[in-house]
Design a protein around this motif. Structure first.
Motif, short mmCIF file in Angstrom:
data_model
loop_
_atom_site.label_atom_id
_atom_site.label_comp_id
_atom_site.label_asym_id
_atom_site.label_seq_id
_atom_site.Cartn_x
_atom_site.Cartn_y
_atom_site.Cartn_z
N ARG A 138 7.38 -15.22 1.48
CA ARG A 138 7.51 -14.06 2.37
C ARG A 138 8.97 -13.62 2.48
N ALA A 142 10.39 -10.03 1.36
CA ALA A 142 11.09 -9.20 2.35
C ALA A 142 12.48 -8.82 1.87
N GLU A 143 13.12 -9.72 1.13
CA GLU A 143 14.49 -9.48 0.66
C GLU A 143 14.53 -8.91 -0.77
N HIS A 144 13.36 -8.62 -1.34
CA HIS A 144 13.25 -8.06 -2.69
C HIS A 144 13.93 -8.96 -3.74
N GLU A 167 1.08 -11.11 6.49
CA GLU A 167 2.30 -10.80 7.25
C GLU A 167 3.39 -10.15 6.42
N ILE A 168 3.03 -9.47 5.36
CA ILE A 168 4.02 -8.71 4.59
C ILE A 168 4.13 -7.34 5.25
N GLY A 169 5.32 -7.00 5.69
CA GLY A 169 5.51 -5.77 6.44
C GLY A 169 5.59 -4.52 5.59
N ASP A 170 6.15 -4.62 4.40
CA ASP A 170 6.37 -3.44 3.57
C ASP A 170 5.34 -3.33 2.46
N THR A 171 5.15 -2.11 2.00
CA THR A 171 4.36 -1.90 0.80
C THR A 171 5.15 -2.49 -0.37
N THR A 172 4.47 -3.23 -1.22
CA THR A 172 5.14 -3.91 -2.32
C THR A 172 4.49 -3.49 -3.64
N HIS A 195 11.21 -3.04 -7.85
CA HIS A 195 12.18 -2.85 -6.76
C HIS A 195 12.84 -1.50 -6.95
#
Length: 196
Positions: A138, A142-144, A167-172, A195
């Motif tokens: 995670r 989060a930090e790419h 619990e991943i907040g961003d679209t990846t 990225h």
């Protein structure tokens, strides 16, 4: 420059929790219960090839301790060649509590995880494998910092349990780089993280 590679086993519905049944999770133990012996042999060959091509391991504390206690003798779960390679690789454990690591070739990363992993990525030339370590995964997302996801999908739906991307907040966004069968019942997918 190194490549951070998350290598995971998951059920068809994405559950990664307690594959060997040792954590006490009710539906745990799915790794061996729903797969034919021939498929596990093919999985072992795939897993061994992956670790033979790696330059280092990156693990969270709990996964580090889990692997460290299973790398000798009768506890080796994959193959002796896999265990020998795991034992010989440089290992980086992300932890603020691990003080005296007993597994050889271990460096503890106990500062700013994102900064230390970025530095590790610059120093290592080749694949840095991440096994288990879902809290660490995670952080990497989060930090790419993750470059690739290698996912082996097992043919079972549990309906409950911790998933890799909980619990991943961003679209990846990811790009499918490869997909193939392992044995007759497993699917191995390789994705590259995009990225922006």
């Amino acid at each position: 420059m190194g490549k951070i590679v998350i290598s995971a086993n998951a059920t068809l519905d994405g559950v990664v929790q307690d594959p060997d049944g040792q954590e006490g999770f009710g539906p745990g133990g799915w790794f061996h219960r729903f797969v034919a012996a021939e498929d596990l042999q093919a999985w072992t060959a795939n897993e061994t090839g992956e670790v033979l091509r790696a330059e280092a391991l990156l693990l969270g504390r709990r996964s580090y301790e889990w692997f460290a206690t299973r790398m000798h003798g009768a506890d080796v779960r994959v193959s002796p060649e896999w265990a020998d390679t795991m034992n010989g690789l440089p290992k980086y454990a992300v932890s603020s509590t691990l003080v005296n690591p007993e597994w050889n070739n271990t460096t503890v990363l106990n500062g700013d995880a994102a900064k230390e992993i970025s530095e590790l990525r610059r120093r290592v030339d080749g694949d840095v494998l991440v096994y288990g370590s879902y809290q660490l995964v995670r952080t990497l997302l989060a930090e790419h910092l993750a470059d690739e996801l290698r996912l082996t999908v097992f043919p079972v739906v549990l309906g409950t349990g911790q998933r890799l991307f909980d619990e991943i907040g961003d679209t990846t966004p990811l790009r499918l780089a490869d997909t193939r069968k392992i044995g007759d019942g497993l699917v191995f997918c390789t994705y590259e993280f995009l990225h922006g």
